[in-house]
Design an enzyme around this catalytic site. Structure first.
Site, PDB file in Angstrom:
ATOM      1  N   ASN A 119      40.265  44.542  45.501  1.00 60.39           N
ATOM      2  CA  ASN A 119      41.134  43.528  45.334  1.00 60.39           C
ATOM      3  C   ASN A 119      42.255  43.852  44.286  1.00 60.39           C
ATOM      4  O   ASN A 119      42.007  44.203  43.179  1.00 60.39           O
ATOM      5  CB  ASN A 119      40.689  42.029  44.731  1.00 60.39           C
ATOM      6  N   LYS A 130      45.111  42.724  43.585  1.00 54.43           N
ATOM      7  CA  LYS A 130      45.839  41.724  42.874  1.00 54.43           C
ATOM      8  C   LYS A 130      47.261  41.879  42.953  1.00 54.43           C
ATOM      9  O   LYS A 130      47.731  42.353  44.015  1.00 54.43           O
ATOM     10  CB  LYS A 130      45.252  41.329  41.453  1.00 54.43           C
ATOM     11  N   HIS A 175      39.402  32.650  45.043  1.00 55.02           N
ATOM     12  CA  HIS A 175      39.306  33.627  43.797  1.00 55.02           C
ATOM     13  C   HIS A 175      39.653  32.765  42.685  1.00 55.02           C
ATOM     14  O   HIS A 175      40.394  31.862  42.579  1.00 55.02           O
ATOM     15  CB  HIS A 175      40.286  34.546  43.991  1.00 55.02           C
ATOM     16  N   GLU A 220      41.260  33.271  40.001  1.00 44.91           N
ATOM     17  CA  GLU A 220      42.761  33.326  39.588  1.00 44.91           C
ATOM     18  C   GLU A 220      43.319  31.969  40.596  1.00 44.91           C
ATOM     19  O   GLU A 220      44.471  31.689  39.893  1.00 44.91           O
ATOM     20  CB  GLU A 220      43.081  34.635  39.624  1.00 44.91           C
ATOM     21  N   GLU A 251      31.600  36.080  41.338  1.00 41.16           N
ATOM     22  CA  GLU A 251      32.544  36.556  40.325  1.00 41.16           C
ATOM     23  C   GLU A 251      32.451  35.739  39.097  1.00 41.16           C
ATOM     24  O   GLU A 251      33.084  34.515  39.022  1.00 41.16           O
ATOM     25  CB  GLU A 251      33.895  36.712  40.657  1.00 41.16           C
ATOM     26  N   GLY A 260      38.048  41.098  34.478  1.00 40.60           N
ATOM     27  CA  GLY A 260      38.947  41.774  33.707  1.00 40.60           C
ATOM     28  C   GLY A 260      38.896  41.902  32.244  1.00 40.60           C
ATOM     29  O   GLY A 260      39.550  41.962  31.449  1.00 40.60           O
ATOM     30  N   SER A 279      34.145  43.280  36.422  1.00 38.13           N
ATOM     31  CA  SER A 279      34.197  44.529  35.815  1.00 38.13           C
ATOM     32  C   SER A 279      33.338  45.505  36.020  1.00 38.13           C
ATOM     33  O   SER A 279      32.456  46.216  35.510  1.00 38.13           O
ATOM     34  CB  SER A 279      33.802  44.278  34.152  1.00 38.13           C
TER      35      SER A 279
HETATM   36  P1  13P Z   1      37.741  43.134  37.465  1.00 37.32           P
HETATM   37  O1  13P Z   1      37.039  44.307  38.374  1.00 37.32           O
HETATM   38  O2  13P Z   1      39.077  43.726  37.122  1.00 37.32           O
HETATM   39  O3  13P Z   1      36.993  42.311  36.463  1.00 37.32           O
HETATM   40  O4  13P Z   1      38.216  41.796  38.570  1.00 37.32           O
HETATM   41  C1  13P Z   1      37.069  41.512  39.458  1.00 37.32           C
HETATM   42  C2  13P Z   1      37.859  40.391  40.421  1.00 37.32           C
HETATM   43  O5  13P Z   1      38.463  39.425  40.256  1.00 37.32           O
HETATM   44  C3  13P Z   1      37.814  40.949  41.949  1.00 37.32           C
HETATM   45  O6  13P Z   1      38.313  40.050  42.550  1.00 37.32           O
END
Ligand code: 13P
Length: 256
Positions: A10, A12, A96, A98, A168, A174, A214
């Site tokens: 992803n 982003k 997601h 976010e 997740e 992150g 992560s």
């Molecule tokens: P990270 O791997 O940066 O923690 O992000 C995970 C994520 O949100 C994948 O959709």
């Protein structure tokens, strides 16, 4: 039942089209010919068409990071399932954290997107997971169960093969904090139990449940060793081919 590992990146809101193409070319060269592990990359909208053109001759599939549930209309800034299909997109990340946190998405609104995705032959990667506050209050399984039942309401049982779930934990995204292998397995097993209740045992055993938060080459093997962890949804570590292909390689090594 054996499930093929799925490693999805992803990206982003990262990568201009030129940068996205560079990364896609590197991934194509490093892991594009193998089919033991399914690899998916999810660039921003602006480079979906170019990246899918670059990866057309590879085994790597392309996904979107979101979509609107309506087929067309006055929804400024949005994009439909049919538009994605025309760019040879096969997966779509939905719900997601976010999107839930910053753009007001809810289990109910994500449910509409999931149903629209499968109606248009897109494979949803449905993201679920608890916040730190919810985990500390002991509510993890309850939160995830609600996300599963509301988000997957009316999901057609003949489409279960096309469903992917991504667990997740919000506190692990992150932050560099990863769920322990056991924490991930506990939730993944419960997600599979919820799938069994809704769709029956055989269908549920075929659904890939990815871990996200992560994940990196160093911790991938431990997570992928868990019986109900069928791959990863990778954020930060999907932005360089070295780290991303390192995770793909860990999955290849573990699966062989
Ligand atoms: P990270 O791997 O940066 O923690 O992000 C995970 C994520 O949100 C994948 O959709």
């Amino acid at each position: 039942m054996s499930r093929k590992f799925l490693i999805a990146g992803n990206w982003k809101m990262n990568k201009t089209t030129d940068e996205a193409l560079d990364l896609a070319r590197e991934i194509h060269a490093e892991v594009g010919a193998q089919g033991n592990v399914q690899v998916v990359v999810c660039p921003p909208y602006t480079s979906l068409a170019e990246v899918s053109g670059e990866l057309e001759s590879s085994q790597v599939a392309v996904g979107s990071q979101n979509m609107h549930h309506e087929p067309s209309g006055a929804y400024t800034g949005e994009i439909s399932a049919e538009m994605l299909r025309q760019s040879f997109i096969s997966f779509v990340i939905l719900g997601h954290s976010e999107r839930r946190q910053f753009f007001g998405e809810t289990n109910e609104s994500v449910n509409l997107k999931i149903l629209a995705a499968v109606a248009n032959n897109l494979k949803p990667i449905y993201c679920i997971g608890e916040t730190l506050e919810q985990r500390e209050a002991g509510q993890t399984l309850e939160v995830v169960r609600t996300q599963m039942s509301v988000g997957l309401a009316n999901f057609p049982s003949d489409q279960v093969d096309n469903l992917v779930i991504a667990y997740e934990p919000v506190w692990a995204i992150g932050t560099g904090k990863t769920a322990t292998d056991e924490m991930a397995q506990e939730v993944h097993a419960d997600v599979r139990a919820a799938l069994q209740e809704q769709f029956g045992e055989d269908a549920a055993n075929g659904v890939r449940i990815l871990y996200g938060g992560s994940m990196k080459p160093e911790n991938a093997t431990g997570l992928l060793s868990q019986p109900d962890v069928d791959g990863g949804l990778i954020g930060g570590a999907s932005l360089t081919s070295r780290a991303f292909c390192g995770i793909v390689q860990a999955a290849i090594d573990h699966g062989s």
